[in-house]
Write a protein that holds these residues in place. Sequence first.
Motif, short mmCIF file in Angstrom:
data_model
loop_
_atom_site.label_atom_id
_atom_site.label_comp_id
_atom_site.label_asym_id
_atom_site.label_seq_id
_atom_site.Cartn_x
_atom_site.Cartn_y
_atom_site.Cartn_z
N ARG A 1 10.05 4.41 -4.41
CA ARG A 1 8.69 4.47 -4.69
C ARG A 1 8.32 5.77 -3.87
NH1 ARG A 1 6.67 0.08 -7.22
NH2 ARG A 1 7.62 -2.13 -6.81
N ILE A 2 8.54 5.85 -2.71
CA ILE A 2 8.07 7.07 -1.92
C ILE A 2 8.68 8.30 -2.51
CG2 ILE A 2 8.55 8.10 0.31
CD1 ILE A 2 8.02 5.43 1.77
N HIS A 3 10.01 8.40 -2.76
CA HIS A 3 10.44 9.62 -3.40
C HIS A 3 9.78 9.88 -4.71
CE1 HIS A 3 13.37 10.69 -0.32
NE2 HIS A 3 14.10 9.61 -0.43
N ASP A 4 9.47 9.02 -5.67
CA ASP A 4 8.91 9.22 -6.76
C ASP A 4 7.53 9.80 -6.43
OD1 ASP A 4 11.00 8.65 -8.26
OD2 ASP A 4 10.40 6.46 -8.64
N PHE A 5 6.84 9.22 -5.56
CA PHE A 5 5.47 9.53 -5.14
C PHE A 5 5.31 10.94 -4.76
CE2 PHE A 5 1.01 8.79 -3.16
CZ PHE A 5 0.38 8.55 -4.38
N ALA A 6 6.40 11.16 -3.89
CA ALA A 6 6.52 12.64 -3.13
C ALA A 6 6.53 13.82 -4.50
CB ALA A 6 7.89 12.90 -2.36
N ILE B 1 0.82 -1.08 -0.07
CA ILE B 1 -0.07 0.13 0.00
C ILE B 1 0.98 1.12 -0.05
CG2 ILE B 1 -1.96 1.37 1.14
CD1 ILE B 1 -2.66 -1.20 2.68
N LEU B 2 0.76 2.03 -1.13
CA LEU B 2 1.34 3.37 -1.11
C LEU B 2 0.48 4.42 -0.79
CD1 LEU B 2 4.00 4.90 -1.64
CD2 LEU B 2 3.65 4.65 -4.19
N GLY B 3 0.82 5.31 -0.21
CA GLY B 3 -0.31 6.15 0.10
C GLY B 3 0.19 7.65 0.84
N THR B 4 -0.84 8.44 1.34
CA THR B 4 -0.67 9.72 1.88
C THR B 4 -1.41 9.68 3.08
OG1 THR B 4 -2.08 11.09 0.68
CG2 THR B 4 0.14 10.86 -0.37
N TRP B 5 -1.08 10.26 4.06
CA TRP B 5 -2.00 10.76 5.28
C TRP B 5 -1.97 12.33 5.11
CZ3 TRP B 5 -0.76 13.87 9.41
CH2 TRP B 5 -1.75 14.04 10.47
N ASP B 6 -3.39 13.01 4.94
CA ASP B 6 -3.24 14.13 4.49
C ASP B 6 -4.39 14.59 5.72
OD1 ASP B 6 -2.01 13.72 2.40
OD2 ASP B 6 -3.39 14.14 0.92
N GLN C 1 -7.17 10.56 -9.01
CA GLN C 1 -7.33 9.14 -9.36
C GLN C 1 -6.47 8.65 -10.61
OE1 GLN C 1 -10.91 7.23 -9.97
NE2 GLN C 1 -10.24 5.42 -8.85
N VAL C 2 -6.68 9.55 -11.45
CA VAL C 2 -6.08 9.24 -12.81
C VAL C 2 -4.58 9.42 -12.60
CG1 VAL C 2 -5.67 10.04 -14.96
CG2 VAL C 2 -8.04 9.88 -14.21
N LEU C 3 -4.12 10.52 -11.76
CA LEU C 3 -2.84 10.48 -11.60
C LEU C 3 -2.14 9.27 -10.85
CD1 LEU C 3 -2.63 14.31 -10.59
CD2 LEU C 3 -1.59 13.29 -12.84
N GLY C 4 -2.69 8.82 -9.95
CA GLY C 4 -2.51 7.61 -9.02
C GLY C 4 -2.12 6.45 -10.00
N VAL C 5 -3.46 6.14 -11.07
CA VAL C 5 -3.23 5.28 -11.95
C VAL C 5 -1.95 5.17 -12.66
CG1 VAL C 5 -4.53 3.87 -13.85
CG2 VAL C 5 -5.92 4.67 -11.82
N ALA C 6 -1.70 6.21 -13.33
CA ALA C 6 -0.62 6.68 -14.29
C ALA C 6 0.65 6.31 -13.50
CB ALA C 6 -0.50 8.13 -14.94
N PHE C 7 0.69 6.74 -12.03
CA PHE C 7 1.88 6.47 -11.36
C PHE C 7 2.14 4.93 -11.03
CE2 PHE C 7 3.95 5.45 -7.51
CZ PHE C 7 5.23 6.13 -7.50
N SER C 8 0.93 4.18 -10.95
CA SER C 8 1.11 2.63 -10.86
C SER C 8 1.64 2.05 -12.22
CB SER C 8 -0.33 2.03 -10.25
OG SER C 8 -1.18 2.09 -11.31
N GLU C 9 1.15 2.54 -13.02
CA GLU C 9 1.74 1.84 -14.50
C GLU C 9 3.14 2.15 -14.71
OE1 GLU C 9 -1.02 3.67 -17.10
OE2 GLU C 9 -2.48 2.09 -16.70
N GLN C 10 3.72 3.20 -13.95
CA GLN C 10 5.13 3.40 -14.29
C GLN C 10 5.97 2.83 -13.25
OE1 GLN C 10 4.74 7.90 -14.44
NE2 GLN C 10 3.48 7.87 -16.35
#
Length: 358
Positions: free
Chosen positions: A297-302, A128-133, A278-287
Amino acid sequence: MTNRPVEITLTGSPKEMGAQHGSLLREQIGNLAEIRCELLGRLYGLAALETAKLVAESMCSVMAKRTPEALAETTATARSAEIPFWKLLVAGAFSDISDVVSRTFRIKPNPHLECTLLPLRTSKGVVILGTWDSHASAVDSLILCRRQPASGPETLALSTAGWPMQQGVTSAGVGFAIANLVATTVSSGVSYIAALPHVCSGKSLAAVCKRLARVPHASARYYLICSESTQRSLEIIPGRQPGVTVDDLQCHTNHFTDAVTEQYEGRTSTIRTSRERQVLGVAFSEQSPWHASAEQRIHDFAQSAMIQRGQGDDDRTGAIFLITPASGDLHFVVPAPAGEDDTPEVVHRNISICREGE
């Protein structure tokens, strides 16, 4: 704020763990409670605080019947922190309290966009990759809580001061994370943050999901639960238990995604932006590379557009995390505020896994 939240370890019975929590973090718990009570008053008027007390009393009544050990733990926390229990609920269950209060005063729910959750299949199984906002003013309340109950699985989780878990992993090899939803209905039930200690005492993914589906919720909530090889997503609608299960891997950003549940969507003012994220998240998962490290993964997601850097009442990403149930690993960073050029260190903590039957 430093790039590392306060870390605490709680042991013993629910009452003992709660008392330790309140004693260790009395100042942080009190500060968060005041911040959240003040915000509730500004959003809905001072009368909202009296309504919040009534909502908390209703939640306590349901907790006593359905999640008694969680009630024993959290009331002990409030007592030890020297604040009323209803204020502890406002502090940790702000989104649920706010949702119910807004319906009482016939005001549109808080439109803020919050956590992003992205399950991925990797070389280490499902993660699980995610953010606590949260509202930026409350970000300093982030803690890392290691919980070692006298019976049942241990937990390692990020949370807010005063509550034992929000996003994390159990020693049964179950990862868990939550995101806010707003439905067109509310109900008499418990807050997600009060349900989690009960839910996460399950000794397998199936047991956790079974407990979760049976807990009546006061407000809508999205849960992402996974083991090494299996992922379950539950969209909870208050008054309509059990939750609807969505089995496919997908990014979730605070709106209903299932055809059965989307008719209950109550946050239409932000649904477009939520779906864009959500679209951005899907694109990230594919890349995201299959063998990428947790740190990468965390640094890329940041660097993604889903990270929020607001100040004051605006939303801010308090942590980016990666949960690996197979190994019991929790990696996270606390992003720098807007305007600060900083690459924070990835913090790594682990919990020993002992699955049922081993």
